[in-house]
Motif scaffolding. Structure first.
Motif, PDB file in Angstrom:
ATOM      1  N   GLN A 194       0.825  -1.204   0.000  1.00  0.00           N
ATOM      2  CA  GLN A 194       0.000   0.000   0.000  1.00  0.00           C
ATOM      3  C   GLN A 194       0.864   1.260   0.000  1.00  0.00           C
ATOM      4  OE1 GLN A 194      -2.846   0.871  -0.716  1.00  0.00           O
ATOM      5  NE2 GLN A 194      -3.468   2.670   0.455  1.00  0.00           N
ATOM      6  N   THR A 197       2.231   1.723  -3.460  1.00  0.00           N
ATOM      7  CA  THR A 197       1.112   2.076  -4.343  1.00  0.00           C
ATOM      8  C   THR A 197       0.732   3.551  -4.179  1.00  0.00           C
ATOM      9  OG1 THR A 197       0.320  -0.198  -4.220  1.00  0.00           O
ATOM     10  CG2 THR A 197      -1.269   1.454  -4.969  1.00  0.00           C
ATOM     11  N   LEU A 198       0.618   3.996  -2.927  1.00  0.00           N
ATOM     12  CA  LEU A 198       0.256   5.393  -2.658  1.00  0.00           C
ATOM     13  C   LEU A 198       1.280   6.351  -3.252  1.00  0.00           C
ATOM     14  CD1 LEU A 198      -0.941   5.425   1.071  1.00  0.00           C
ATOM     15  CD2 LEU A 198      -2.311   5.933  -0.968  1.00  0.00           C
ATOM     16  N   ARG A 201       0.934   6.292  -7.096  1.00  0.00           N
ATOM     17  CA  ARG A 201      -0.338   6.831  -7.591  1.00  0.00           C
ATOM     18  C   ARG A 201      -0.526   8.291  -7.228  1.00  0.00           C
ATOM     19  NH1 ARG A 201      -4.161   2.293  -8.950  1.00  0.00           N
ATOM     20  NH2 ARG A 201      -5.689   3.905  -9.335  1.00  0.00           N
ATOM     21  N   GLU A 202      -0.014   8.700  -6.076  1.00  0.00           N
ATOM     22  CA  GLU A 202      -0.390  10.036  -5.586  1.00  0.00           C
ATOM     23  C   GLU A 202       0.722  11.085  -5.607  1.00  0.00           C
ATOM     24  OE1 GLU A 202      -2.768   9.848  -2.053  1.00  0.00           O
ATOM     25  OE2 GLU A 202      -4.113   8.357  -2.946  1.00  0.00           O
ATOM     26  N   GLY A 233       5.348  -7.355 -10.176  1.00  0.00           N
ATOM     27  CA  GLY A 233       4.024  -7.620 -10.754  1.00  0.00           C
ATOM     28  C   GLY A 233       2.902  -7.149  -9.850  1.00  0.00           C
ATOM     29  N   CYS A 234       3.132  -7.269  -8.573  1.00  0.00           N
ATOM     30  CA  CYS A 234       2.161  -6.839  -7.566  1.00  0.00           C
ATOM     31  C   CYS A 234       1.921  -5.327  -7.667  1.00  0.00           C
ATOM     32  CB  CYS A 234       2.748  -7.230  -6.206  1.00  0.00           C
ATOM     33  SG  CYS A 234       1.768  -6.810  -4.808  1.00  0.00           S
ATOM     34  N   ALA A 237       0.286  -4.148 -10.890  1.00  0.00           N
ATOM     35  CA  ALA A 237      -1.169  -4.359 -10.930  1.00  0.00           C
ATOM     36  C   ALA A 237      -1.915  -3.337 -10.082  1.00  0.00           C
ATOM     37  CB  ALA A 237      -1.501  -5.775 -10.477  1.00  0.00           C
ATOM     38  N   SER A 238      -1.342  -2.921  -8.958  1.00  0.00           N
ATOM     39  CA  SER A 238      -2.062  -1.987  -8.081  1.00  0.00           C
ATOM     40  C   SER A 238      -1.949  -0.546  -8.575  1.00  0.00           C
ATOM     41  CB  SER A 238      -1.567  -2.093  -6.643  1.00  0.00           C
ATOM     42  OG  SER A 238      -0.210  -1.725  -6.569  1.00  0.00           O
ATOM     43  N   THR A 239      -0.917  -0.260  -9.382  1.00  0.00           N
ATOM     44  CA  THR A 239      -0.740   1.110  -9.871  1.00  0.00           C
ATOM     45  C   THR A 239      -1.124   1.262 -11.338  1.00  0.00           C
ATOM     46  OG1 THR A 239       1.546   0.637 -10.522  1.00  0.00           O
ATOM     47  CG2 THR A 239       1.207   1.521  -8.304  1.00  0.00           C
ATOM     48  N   LYS A 240      -1.279   0.141 -12.029  1.00  0.00           N
ATOM     49  CA  LYS A 240      -1.491   0.155 -13.483  1.00  0.00           C
ATOM     50  C   LYS A 240      -0.390   0.944 -14.192  1.00  0.00           C
ATOM     51  CE  LYS A 240      -6.309  -1.042 -13.833  1.00  0.00           C
ATOM     52  NZ  LYS A 240      -7.609  -0.754 -14.414  1.00  0.00           N
TER      53      LYS A 240
END
Lengths: 329, 329
Positions: A194, A197-198, A201-202, A233-234, A237-240
């Motif tokens: 997470q 990912t954050l 993404r952000e 890969g993880c 997938a979470s961030t595209k």
């Protein structure tokens, strides 16, 4: 060096194109590569040798015969030697111990681990000193960031973090993270997933760097283990988002060496035992290529009409270079 | 039911083709979908309504106005109602509590969570009783397997497992695992990743089932959290296998309903608030589609010349069905 990255950093879309393109470009029944008869000529034309390790230098925990003498000869002839590994769990210094254990005289500057590659890439783009890297990976990446003077958070420190979910809960993240480096991590957890990912993404412009996309790795000799590709890969997938991959088969290393030492890529020879990784990787980087049969590839496979990847030369093992360049008198 | 799966189970390659194909098939400036003037006619032609939840039934933790009365009316008219969620962390029974909390009278058979979809899929292919499922996911999948009488291992029991790596170490795995089901898992760890990888890579014919590939999920209202796609992406990368995905946008559910109740897919209406997921999903499944504007899509977006996905009808919210089918006298 400017702030624009001169490197040809690998992304997965390019990966999907390149091998296919290489295969398509090769004739259906390419003429099989010749045996390395004139090793002296190859050595003369080359300034740097890049070696894949497993199947070339060692097999498992066993050194391949004649390797130390061949490396010594190349050194005496003034050649630069580079040893490549996608392993990011160790720093170059730590990885050097494997060479030492096998009795090989290799210093850390000659080892190009993907942990180092991640740090070298960030340096190459002048990663700002007021930015940080978030590490989803093991201690090797941390040590290389330290060595390169790059600020970082995450890594082994986040191994035991847990997320306690309550209604309305928000995970805070550091807005100064300008790059996430993802590598093999035995201690992966949802907190790290997470957090990474954050950031990607952000945080505007945040880079997503993968050390390698290997499906499996040889943690032990007994079996194959899920590799760095699982972690990359993880997050993919979470961030595209597609990662910038700095380890093999990225050609970053060739670009880096060429740039750093002012040599042409045709003066680099990639030596490996796998056609579809090492040899293709060398060809994609614009280097000379030498296949050795001391690893997974047989002469039959090389000469099969189904094989469309042909190195410039092949040899039985690295020590052929020694025998051919310095015939016993 | 035969041992051949009649279901059109989604795989990612198909996913990459289908939306593109749908977009390509639609005229560049498709005529905007009409407003649902004749709700009575739509209701009459439909046997089953499938509802996306967020943006249709509720928004966050708030029920959307007029929904309970509309659902009651549809029930009185003899319609089958199905509520879809990609959430696999809860079983249908557990998920039913969210409906109960909001004062909705929905029973568990009407809830199609992706945890249930995984079990239903395995039943549909007559998954052998001497085989087991390995679960990389939370308790919802476990409960649904129990309910379906399918043997399983893994799940929450493996949450605290660690791998202590010693030279030559081998992770044993159960050769009877015939399917790995991967869903959202806050307790993902390397043990689970390696176990799932071994089963898929080494057990002949082992299936790889993903509950969903959602990049993010709304664990809390405060932010987006890495979703089930992260776990599926991880195993996809370590196995180099494409998952069979049973949650949205797989059309498995439509096939399942059509097969189980002997109804044509044109008698199913998919109701959702997102064009590129819900509506496309309904269209891919061969169903009627109704877009409601109570969620993320505005009339402006629907009518934009850039929008190539057009539902059969649109309505302002679910309660339009009530108003239009039963006008106030």
């Amino acid at each position: 060096m400017g702030s624009q990255a001169p490197w040809n950093v690998w992304d997965e879309r390019a990966a999907m194109r390149s091998p296919a393109a290489a295969v398509a470009a090769a004739p259906a029944a390419a003429k099989a590569a010749p045996y390395l008869d004139d090793a002296a000529q190859l050595i003369k034309s080359v300034e740097t040798f890049i070696f894949d390790c497993d199947g070339v230098i060692w097999k498992g925990d066993k050194l391949i015969e004649g390797v130390p003498e061949t490396l010594d000869m190349l050194r005496r002839m003034g050649k630069r030697l580079v040893f490549v590994t996608n392993n990011s769990t160790k720093s170059r210094k730590q990885y050097g111990k494997k060479f030492e254990t096998l009795g090989l005289n290799v210093n850390e500057e000659e080892i190009f681990a993907s942990s180092f590659a991640a740090a070298a890439y960030l340096q190459s783009i002048n990663f700002p000193s007021n930015k940080k890297v978030y590490i989803l990976g093991e201690v090797g990446i941390q040590k290389e960031m330290e060595q390169a003077g790059i600020n970082f958070i995450g890594g082994p420190e986040d191994a035991d973090r847990k997320i306690n979910l309550e209604p309305g809960q928000l995970m805070e993240h550091d807005k100064d993270v300008g790059a996430v480096v993802v590598g093999f991590d035995r201690y992966i957890n949802y907190y790290k997933i997470q957090y990474a990912t954050l950031c990607i993404r952000e945080n505007p412009g945040c880079l997503f760097i993968g050390t390698n996309c290997d499906a499996v790795t040889h943690l032990t000799d007994a079996q194959e283990w899920a590799g760095g590709g699982a972690m990359v890969g993880c997050i993919k997938a979470s961030t595209k988002r597609e990662p910038l991959v700095v380890g093999k088969p990225s050609t970053f290393m060739m670009d880096y060496l060429s740039n750093k030492f002012g040599i042409s890529k045709t003066q680099i020879c990639m030596v490996g035992d796998r056609l579809d990784t090492d040899i293709l990787f060398g060809q994609n980087g614009g280097c000379k290529t030498l296949l050795v049969l001391s690893g997974v590839t047989t002469l039959k496979t090389l000469e099969s009409p189904d094989n469309t990847i042909q190195p410039d030369y092949y040899a039985n093992g690295l020590s052929d270079l020694l025998k051919l360049a310095k015939p016993v008198v």
